[in-house]
Write a protein that holds these residues in place. Structure first.
Motif, PDB file in Angstrom:
ATOM      1  N   THR A 271      60.085  18.055  40.440  1.00  0.00           N
ATOM      2  CA  THR A 271      60.733  18.817  41.499  1.00  0.00           C
ATOM      3  C   THR A 271      61.414  20.048  40.807  1.00  0.00           C
TER       4      THR A 271
ATOM      5  N   PRO B 216      64.393  22.568  39.807  1.00  0.00           N
ATOM      6  CA  PRO B 216      65.611  22.130  39.589  1.00  0.00           C
ATOM      7  C   PRO B 216      66.577  22.842  40.671  1.00  0.00           C
ATOM      8  N   SER B 217      67.813  22.603  40.786  1.00  0.00           N
ATOM      9  CA  SER B 217      68.792  22.988  41.623  1.00  0.00           C
ATOM     10  C   SER B 217      69.065  24.214  41.143  1.00  0.00           C
ATOM     11  N   ARG B 218      69.798  25.086  42.068  1.00  0.00           N
ATOM     12  CA  ARG B 218      70.305  26.382  41.806  1.00  0.00           C
ATOM     13  C   ARG B 218      71.216  26.452  40.637  1.00  0.00           C
ATOM     14  N   ARG B 219      72.395  25.561  40.551  1.00  0.00           N
ATOM     15  CA  ARG B 219      73.172  25.204  39.335  1.00  0.00           C
ATOM     16  C   ARG B 219      72.496  24.986  38.154  1.00  0.00           C
ATOM     17  N   ARG B 220      71.570  24.269  38.251  1.00  0.00           N
ATOM     18  CA  ARG B 220      70.462  23.799  37.036  1.00  0.00           C
ATOM     19  C   ARG B 220      69.918  25.166  36.484  1.00  0.00           C
ATOM     20  N   ARG B 221      69.308  25.890  37.287  1.00  0.00           N
ATOM     21  CA  ARG B 221      68.547  27.012  37.081  1.00  0.00           C
ATOM     22  C   ARG B 221      69.627  28.119  36.439  1.00  0.00           C
TER      23      ARG B 221
ATOM     24  N   THR C  51      61.103  28.687  35.659  1.00  0.00           N
ATOM     25  CA  THR C  51      62.357  27.894  36.390  1.00  0.00           C
ATOM     26  C   THR C  51      62.688  28.765  37.754  1.00  0.00           C
TER      27      THR C  51
ATOM     28  N   GLU D 233      64.681  36.233  43.224  1.00  0.00           N
ATOM     29  CA  GLU D 233      65.501  35.502  42.122  1.00  0.00           C
ATOM     30  C   GLU D 233      65.125  35.814  40.846  1.00  0.00           C
TER      31      GLU D 233
END
Length: 480
Positions: free
Chosen positions: A2, A4-9, A127, A133
């Motif tokens: 899956t 990664p979330s935006r915060r993780r990115r 990522t 983005e």
């Protein structure tokens, strides 16, 4: 796996930028310490050149290998190994008892550093899968390149003034340790679906070409252009380049797929990277010696004088990234070339008594040009390249930067040494004048290349190259 979330990115981007920060700082932080190293270790001009270039050359020579290796064995694993080697090399540089040992430990540092920037760019590319983005992330990355390198003289000056030149190396250790821990916790492992095979012959030819050419440039003023050793070094460089160009197309998976250079934007990005960082390397080398040896400034005062470059980079590097994302690379590249050229021209008449406001204005103009260059170089180099080989793609752009800076230092130092030997009574300021004209020339080349490689003709060559690669199955999924 899956996404990664935006915060993780964002966290992954920050961790990658930490590695870029220490490698970028180390590229330039050493320059302001050169006079102190010269006095402490009794280094000649060529010794100071090698202190800078030993690091940059090894970094440039191994970037391509590190990028493809990371695609094969794992990007996180390679990234962490690079951080460990870089930290150990930094610690040993701070303990070096002589110039020879310092240069040797700089080589070790560079081996670790070569595993950081292209691998980190590959991690970022994989990522951030959304094109807009990703463009913003690469723009921020390009901004950190400029900020880290521009802040190097300021940080180095403060450390040398308040402590010792050895502290400029020790500062890397805690940052590297923090990055190792954070990478283990938050960065996922990734590999290319079809990584390239190792190309030992191509790798050896690249190292031979870069090393022998730089040796010839640095040592020519002392030994003479007619010296058999200098002639042999240039001959080896020419033979290695010819051998590389002839050998690489014969391999199914070469170290560098030379077909990418059929794209004018990609070739332009590589050439512009070389010119921008040749200007920056020559600027730092000449300016450090001028401020401390001619004007008699302390390392901290000399570093503070370069604050206009850092300030312009902090302000305009993010703007450059935004412009690239919104309008393309042409405008930032034109501004970059004009700024570097104008800054170099403003510094050609330097004397020991040049007014400080004029000096700082020249630094600001040069800093504007440097700040605007990094984002379009990085974005153009990666755009259209196979995502699966993102490590190799990023490494080509990074190699252009490192080769440019290495040649910039070598050429500036050699011109300076020749000028001082030819006119012993003229002094540093007069002897360095040709070096500043060369810096201005690099800027003019960036301006011309920026215009040539961003128009309709250039885009057409990129489309033809992409079509060729798709037909050969080399580009199943490209970076947008």
């Amino acid at each position: 796996m899956t996404a990664p979330s935006r915060r993780r990115r964002i966290l992954i981007l920050a961790i990658c930028c930490m590695s870029l920060l220490i490698v970028g700082l180390d590229n330039t932080i050493v320059n302001v310490a050169l006079p102190a190293i010269e006095r402490d270790l009794h280094a000649p001009v060529s010794g100071m050149q090698w202190t800078v270039d030993a690091y940059i050359l090894v970094l440039a020579g191994l970037l391509l290998l590190s990028g493809s290796t990371a695609d094969r064995i794992g990007r996180r694993r390679t990234f962490q190994l690079g951080l460990v080697i870089f930290a150990v090399g930094s610690l040993l540089c701070g303990l070096a008892p002589s110039l020879g040992w310092l240069i040797a430990f700089r080589v070790l540092q560079a081996i670790g550093g070569s595993m950081l920037n292209p691998v980190a760019m590959s991690i970022i590319t994989n990522t951030f899968t959304d094109p807009r983005e990703r463009a913003r992330a690469i723009g921020l990355w390009g901004g950190v390149v400029g900020v880290s390198m521009a802040l190097g003289p300021v940080v180095g000056g403060a450390l040398v003034d308040t402590s010792d030149w050895r502290a400029i190396f020790w500062i890397n250790v805690p940052v590297a340790i923090a990055a190792i821990v954070l990478t283990a916790l938050f960065v996922p492992e990734s590999r290319a679906p079809h990584p390239r095979r190792v190309d030992p012959v191509g790798q050896v030819l690249v190292i031979l070409a870069l090393g022998s050419l730089t040796y010839g440039i640095i040592e020519a003023p002392g030994l003479g252009l007619g010296s058999p050793l200098i002639i042999a070094s240039f001959a080896v460089a020419a033979a290695a380049i010819a051998g590389f160009v002839a050998y690489e197309p014969r391999r199914r998976e070469p170290l560098i797929d030379l077909r990418f250079f059929r794209s004018a934007p990609f070739s332009g990005a590589s050439a512009i990277a070389l010119c921008v960082f040749a200007a920056f390397g020559g600027f730092l080398f000449l300016n450090t010696l001028y401020l401390q040896d001619v004007r008699g400034l302390s390392p901290l005062s000399a570093g503070l004088c370069t604050l206009p470059i850092a300030a312009m980079t902090v302000i305009f590097a993010p703007l450059s990234g935004k412009l690239v994302g919104d309008r393309g690379p042409r405008t930032p590249l034109v501004v970059a070339g004009a700024g570097i050229c104008a800054g170099g021209l403003m510094l050609t008449p330097l004397t020991a008594h040049t007014p400080l406001p004029w000096l700082l204005a020249g630094y600001a103009v040069f800093g504007l040009g440097f700040a605007m260059a990094n984002a379009p170089i990085t974005n153009t180099a990666v755009s259209g390249m196979p995502r699966a080989q993102a490590g190799v793609a990023a490494a080509i752009a990074s190699t252009g930067r490192q080769v440019g800076q290495s040649f910039g230092v070598a050429i500036a130092g050699s011109v300076l040494a020749s000028g001082m030997a030819g006119s012993p009574g003229a002094g540093f300021a007069h002897a360095s004048r040709a070096g500043w004209w060369i810096v201005a020339g690099y800027g003019a080349l960036v301006l011309v290349l920026g215009l040539l490689t961003t128009g309709r003709w250039a885009k057409a060559t990129a489309e033809r190259t992409a079509s060729c690669l798709v037909a050969d199955g080399a580009r199943p999924q490209a970076v947008s």
